[in-house]
Design an enzyme around this catalytic site. Structure first.
Site, PDB file in Angstrom:
ATOM      1  CB  SER A   1      -0.957   0.015   1.182  1.00 40.35           C
ATOM      2  OG  SER A   1      -1.588   1.326   1.341  1.00 40.35           O
ATOM      3  N   GLY A   2       0.326   2.324  -0.474  1.00 44.89           N
ATOM      4  CA  GLY A   2       0.950   3.617  -0.438  1.00 44.89           C
ATOM      5  C   GLY A   2       0.419   4.421   0.956  1.00 44.89           C
ATOM      6  CG  ASP A   3      -2.165   6.190   3.791  1.00 44.60           C
ATOM      7  OD1 ASP A   3      -1.734   5.902   4.874  1.00 44.60           O
ATOM      8  OD2 ASP A   3      -2.597   7.380   3.421  1.00 44.60           O
ATOM      9  CG  ASP A   4      -2.233   4.048   7.840  1.00 40.35           C
ATOM     10  OD1 ASP A   4      -0.858   4.184   7.941  1.00 40.35           O
ATOM     11  OD2 ASP A   4      -2.733   5.062   7.992  1.00 40.35           O
TER      12      ASP A   4
ATOM     13  CB  SER B   1       2.756   0.341   4.241  1.00 40.73           C
ATOM     14  OG  SER B   1       2.236   1.633   3.931  1.00 40.73           O
TER      15      SER B   1
END
Length: 482
Positions: A261-264, A295
């Site tokens: 992921s690019g976030d959580d 991540s």
């Protein structure tokens, strides 16, 4: 949060992500010890409920050529099948092909099943995405003021819904949306891939989700939710592509998921500032287990930052983070209000991390300027035990709120191997209180070591939550010829 430029380390990370993703995608899918059948006329699968009536999207004019819009076909199929809600329910089969579609709405007592060679392609035509009101517990969209684009697969006020498959794929084609986000060209908040609201008895399982425009899976204001066996992949620099975000939900189980992921990878939420306080619907009774997360710029599991309705009784175990910024972190701020309490983490493994433990009471990012500066979040009874981490830059950054410290922090039986270029001070602690036992390297003075007698501190609850006792059935689909 700054993104680093390309480097040998980034190249190694990308190679590792690709290798792990290929393993996840190519491994045969086994459910409860049985492989799912691939025949188009008949197959079996596991679900919380089985259905009496069946149809294929091709029965309603669907064309899986990757260019024909199937939005009307999907909605026509579901509208037709909704007549069976009270007579055994229904299931809609998506056969092999590339099925371009805009958003469509689900119905109750319903299963959507994607064949292993089926790909739902999210339309890039904005006219196929209705604009709906912002979530009442947020007061505005996450990207912009005002409304938000409806999610690709959407449902509200439903009972007994299953979105599953034989590892079929949902492709959000998110690049268009990410570019608009970065250029400030969004009129409304980006859509999610799957969002189900005000509903109960939900199963989302055995699917591959790639390149979501924003969040991937968002159950909200719902209860009795199972999210299982998902592979979720997005570029690690893609904006806000959270994996799974249970939001103001009760009795939720997330297990056996692999997320890049690019976030959580997982973000637990319950509303934003004064809107979340007023809506007052917490997320509670949440089980997370057997999660693998990559991540580099966010967390394996984040609690917050939108937690104004409260978060309570979260149990995470047997979780793995690789090349991830932090493990299980808490994000909040003055003005959030609410609480995060009764959090239990055990048997966590972390490899190549910036922080093993991170909590902050100064996350900022408010919905508007009308938040209450006297709304102080309460963070208490946070437990970590049986944790192994290696190649860690900093063991912990634990920062509470001045005058309102985070309390009841317990860290037990933890071994952290520091990276060659680790920070000289492995622990940074302010405005917190708690204990530790059997932790290496030695924690800060605000977490005094209770010695061998304290090794059983931070105990994980022995009781089970109701969602853990939900039983599934072996269901089947048989094509009906008209």
């Amino acid at each position: 949060m700054e993104l680093s430029t390309s480097s040998p380390r980034r190249t190694q990370v990308n190679k590792l992500i690709l290798a792990l993703a290929l393993v996840a995608l190519l491994s045969p899918k086994i459910v409860n010890g049985r492989k799912v059948h691939h025949k188009l006329d008949y197959f079996e699968y596991v679900a919380i409920n089985c259905r009496a009536h069946s149809a294929s999207v091709t029965d309603f004019g669907g064309v899986g050529d990757g260019t024909t819009s199937n939005t009307r076909a999907f909605q026509a199929a579901i509208d037709h099948l909704s007549q069976y809600e009270s007579t055994g329910g229904s299931q809609l089969f998506v056969p092999p092909g590339k099925w371009l579609t805009g958003s469509f709405n689900l119905t109750s007592h319903f299963t959507l099943f994607l064949h292993k060679d089926a790909v739902l392609l999210a339309s890039q035509d904005e006219s196929e995405w209705a604009v709906i009101e912002p979530l009442p517990s947020y007061g505005r969209g996450r990207d912009t003021d005002g409304g938000r684009y409806i999610s690709l697969i959407f449902g509200t006020n439903l009972t007994d819904v299953v979105v599953t498959g034989d590892n079929g794929t949902i492709d959000g084609q998110g690049t268009l949306w990410w570019d608009k986000f970065h250029k400030g060209e969004l009129k409304y908040t980006r859509p999610y891939l799957i969002e189900i609201m005000y509903s109960q008895n939900i199963q989302i399982s055995n699917l591959t989700l790639i390149d979501s425009p924003s969040w991937n899976v968002h159950p909200t204001y719902s209860s009795n939710v199972i999210v299982q066996g998902l592979t979720i992949i997005a570029p690690v620099t893609s904006p806000n592509t959270d994996g799974i975000n249970p939001d103001s939900c009760t009795n939720t189980r997330i297990e056996d998921c692999y997320i890049v992921s690019g976030d959580d990878c997982i973000a637990v939420k319950s509303g934003w500032d004064e809107y979340g306080i007023s809506f007052a619907m917490p997320t509670k009774q949440l089980v997370i287990r057997r999660l693998t997360c990559i991540s580099p710029f966010s967390a394996m599991i984040a609690l917050g930052s939108e937690m104004s309705g409260g978060i309570q009784d979260v149990r995470a175990e047997d979780i793995l983070a690789i090349n991830t910024e932090s493990g299980v972190r808490i994000k909040t701020a003055v003005g959030r209000g609410g609480y995060v309490k009764d959090v239990y983490v055990r048997r966590a493994t972390m490899k190549t991390m910036k922080w093993a433990f991170w909590m902050t009471g100064d996350y900022g990012s408010h919905a508007d300027n009308n938040y209450d500066p006297n709304a102080i979040p309460v963070i208490t009874n946070i437990n970590y035990r049986d944790v192994v981490a290696e190649n860690v830059t900093m063991a912990a950054k634990l920062e509470g709120i001045s005058g309102d410290p985070f309390t009841g922090i317990c860290i037990s039986n933890v071994t952290i191997e520091m990276a060659p270029k680790a920070k000289k001070l492995p622990w940074n602690c302010t405005d917190i209180a708690g204990i530790s036992s059997g932790v290496t390297p030695r924690p800060c003075d605000l977490l005094p070591d209770k010695g061998a007698e304290g090794i059983e501190a931070c105990n994980f609850p022995e009781d089970s939550l109701p969602i853990e006792d939900v039983e599934v059935q072996m269901c089947s689909y048989r094509k009906k010829y008209f």
